[in-house]
Design an enzyme around this catalytic site. Structure first.
Site, PDB file in Angstrom:
ATOM      1  N   HIS A  18       0.882  -1.173   0.000  1.00 30.17           N
ATOM      2  CA  HIS A  18       0.000   0.000   0.000  1.00 30.17           C
ATOM      3  C   HIS A  18       0.915   1.217   0.000  1.00 30.17           C
ATOM      4  CE1 HIS A  18      -4.001   1.972   1.116  1.00 30.17           C
ATOM      5  NE2 HIS A  18      -3.122   2.950   0.896  1.00 30.17           N
ATOM      6  N   HIS A  20       1.548   4.842  -2.169  1.00 28.58           N
ATOM      7  CA  HIS A  20       1.153   5.805  -3.208  1.00 28.58           C
ATOM      8  C   HIS A  20       2.412   6.398  -3.832  1.00 28.58           C
ATOM      9  CE1 HIS A  20      -3.178   5.998  -2.087  1.00 28.58           C
ATOM     10  NE2 HIS A  20      -2.688   5.582  -0.935  1.00 28.58           N
ATOM     11  N   ASP A  22       2.717   8.956  -5.739  1.00 25.95           N
ATOM     12  CA  ASP A  22       2.741  10.419  -5.612  1.00 25.95           C
ATOM     13  C   ASP A  22       2.967  10.884  -4.175  1.00 25.95           C
ATOM     14  OD1 ASP A  22       0.317   9.239  -5.116  1.00 25.95           O
ATOM     15  OD2 ASP A  22      -0.912  10.719  -6.136  1.00 25.95           O
ATOM     16  N   GLY A 183      -8.811   8.822  -1.967  1.00 17.24           N
ATOM     17  CA  GLY A 183      -9.384  10.158  -1.823  1.00 17.24           C
ATOM     18  C   GLY A 183     -10.204  10.305  -0.554  1.00 17.24           C
ATOM     19  N   HIS A 210      -9.537   1.638  -0.370  1.00 19.83           N
ATOM     20  CA  HIS A 210      -9.424   2.370   0.890  1.00 19.83           C
ATOM     21  C   HIS A 210     -10.812   2.320   1.535  1.00 19.83           C
ATOM     22  CE1 HIS A 210      -5.842   4.141  -0.962  1.00 19.83           C
ATOM     23  NE2 HIS A 210      -5.502   4.628   0.204  1.00 19.83           N
ATOM     24  N   GLU A 213     -11.178   3.904   6.688  1.00 18.96           N
ATOM     25  CA  GLU A 213     -10.063   4.756   7.135  1.00 18.96           C
ATOM     26  C   GLU A 213     -10.635   5.933   7.928  1.00 18.96           C
ATOM     27  OE1 GLU A 213      -7.829   6.469   3.915  1.00 18.96           O
ATOM     28  OE2 GLU A 213      -6.139   7.049   5.185  1.00 18.96           O
ATOM     29  N   ASP A 290       2.140   3.634   2.944  1.00 23.43           N
ATOM     30  CA  ASP A 290       1.087   4.523   2.436  1.00 23.43           C
ATOM     31  C   ASP A 290       1.715   5.688   1.649  1.00 23.43           C
ATOM     32  OD1 ASP A 290      -1.508   5.134   1.872  1.00 23.43           O
ATOM     33  OD2 ASP A 290      -1.962   6.079   3.782  1.00 23.43           O
ATOM     34  N   ASP A 291       2.365   6.632   2.368  1.00 24.53           N
ATOM     35  CA  ASP A 291       2.925   7.818   1.703  1.00 24.53           C
ATOM     36  C   ASP A 291       4.261   8.180   2.346  1.00 24.53           C
ATOM     37  OD1 ASP A 291       0.588   8.688  -0.072  1.00 24.53           O
ATOM     38  OD2 ASP A 291      -0.380   8.498   1.874  1.00 24.53           O
TER      39      ASP A 291
HETATM   40  N1  HPA Z   1      -6.379   7.609   1.853  1.00 25.25           N
HETATM   41  C1  HPA Z   1      -7.013   8.007   0.765  1.00 25.25           C
HETATM   42  N2  HPA Z   1      -6.381   8.508  -0.275  1.00 25.25           N
HETATM   43  C2  HPA Z   1      -5.061   8.607  -0.224  1.00 25.25           C
HETATM   44  C3  HPA Z   1      -4.343   8.220   0.897  1.00 25.25           C
HETATM   45  C4  HPA Z   1      -5.042   7.673   1.986  1.00 25.25           C
HETATM   46  O1  HPA Z   1      -4.467   7.295   3.016  1.00 25.25           O
HETATM   47  N3  HPA Z   1      -3.045   8.462   0.636  1.00 25.25           N
HETATM   48  C5  HPA Z   1      -2.978   8.985  -0.591  1.00 25.25           C
HETATM   49  N4  HPA Z   1      -4.192   9.082  -1.134  1.00 25.25           N
HETATM   50 ZN    ZN Z   2      -3.516   5.000   0.877  1.00 22.83          ZN
END
Ligand code: HPA
Ligand code: ZN
Length: 354
Positions: A18, A20, A22, A183, A210, A213, A290-291
């Site tokens: 998981h 991203h 970007d 999103g 997703h 969350e 995640d990021d």
């Molecule tokens: N949730 C939803 N969209 C996202 C996330 C996330 O954690 N990270 C990057 N886009």
């Molecule tokens: Zn995510």
């Protein structure tokens, strides 16, 4: 002692499923991309830029978290940028023994009149391919739809996914394998995107989503009804024991991002994170970044956070090995990676006793 533990966690073979693309850009790269594209940023040193490209602990919601991406997107609407960030992601993964990464992104957020959604994906694949040749980490691509996008934009992303999907990919050849929905979950319910998931199912495209969350379990219920093979975050799962039982019975893994959940306030703080509760309840889980760029972490840090939550080193090594079972790859390719993980995890754990 702490360094020793980080060394062992670093040595563990890992996957990041998981992630991203970007959200994984190095701050120094953000600066260089802006210079090359002549885009003005609020600062022109890495230190000066950090507050604008990373999410502060004071972040109050997923929405606020996602707003940080707005500064990065204009820099990614270019094939050289996309290839570069994909390549650098593989390099960063390889440095901490992530052997396989599934990079996800929304091609429609990066397209222009001269750079189509298909070309965005092609540029990413090119960077991933080059990264594999230079650093040995294998990868796949997951195409994200975006909740705030209208049906036309999401249809464009979905058509790219359909054209580029390769179900029989081999580990060594990065390919497009799955669908995700990302999103602002608080504003846009999953059921509005059901038709895409139904179509993906008919076409044999792997799916994750997703869900759970942000508040409530309704989106988790919908995702399970849509037959997703994995769930992104799923933080609110424990609120409905029927859902827990179903996830356990169907062996649906939850893609956990501990630091991400703390930063978006999906959980109030680290100690409230339910990862260990999931594990004890028999829910398959995987640990992910995640990021990594936006949060300022790496996957090894996420394993350290899991230790702080009460997982044992042996449990974490098993989670890392078991994560290979959940990859969006043909079963024989997953098994190849699993065998390699089993021997490398054993070697990493022997370091502890050395
Ligand atoms: N949730 C939803 N969209 C996202 C996330 C996330 O954690 N990270 C990057 N886009
Ligand atoms: Zn995510």
């Amino acid at each position: 002692m702490k360094t020793m533990m980080r060394d062992i966690l670093l040595a563990l073979p890992k996957t990041d499923i998981h992630c991203h693309l970007d959200g994984s850009v190095r701050p120094a790269t953000v600066l260089e991309l802006a210079r090359r594209l002549k885009v003005k940023l609020p600062a022109d040193t890495v230190e000066g830029l950090l507050p604008f490209v990373t999410v502060a602990p004071t972040c109050r919601s997923l929405k606020e978290f996602l707003d940080v991406f707005e500064l990065i997107y204009p820099l990614l609407r270019d094939p050289v940028s996309v290839e570069r960030i994909a390549y650098e992601l593989v390099e960063d993964c390889a440095k901490e023994n992530i052997r396989h990464v599934e990079a996800r992104f929304a091609p429609v957020l990066q397209e222009t009149s001269k750079f189509s959604s298909d070309q965005v994906v092609e540029a990413a694949l090119k960077g991933l391919r080059k990264g594999f040749k230079d650093f040995g980490t294998t990868s796949s691509v997951i195409v994200c739809l975006i909740r705030s996008h209208g049906p036309k934009e999401n249809r464009r992303a979905f058509e790219t996914l359909k054209r580029m999907f390769r179900p029989q990919s081999r580990l060594e050849e990065p390919a497009v394998v799955a669908l995700d929905l990302a999103g602002d979950e608080a504003r846009y319910p999953t059921r509005d995107y059901a038709s895409f998931y139904e179509e993906a199912k008919r076409l044999g495209i792997w799916t994750t989503c997703h869900a759970g969350e942000t508040k409530g379990t309704e989106n988790l219920r919908t995702a399970l009804d849509l037959c997703v093979q994995r769930i992104g975050h799923g933080i609110h799962l424990m609120e409905d024991q029927k859902l827990v039982a179903e996830v356990v019975r169907r062996k649906i893994p939850v893609e956990i991002g501990i630091s991400s959940n703390v930063r978006t306030k999906s959980v109030p703080d680290l100690k409230s994170h339910p990862a260990l509760d999931f594990h004890k309840a028999g829910v398959p889980i995987t640990l992910n970044t995640d990021d990594r760029g936006i949060i300022g972490i790496d996957l090894t840090h996420e394993y350290e956070e899991a230790l702080a939550l009460g997982f044992t080193l042996e449990e974490l090594a098993k989670l890392a090995v078991d994560s290979t079972d959940h990859l969006f790859l043909p079963a024989d390719q997953r098994a190849r990676l699993r065998r390699r993980f089993e021997s490398e995890a054993r070697a990493a754990l022997q370091k502890e006793n050395a």
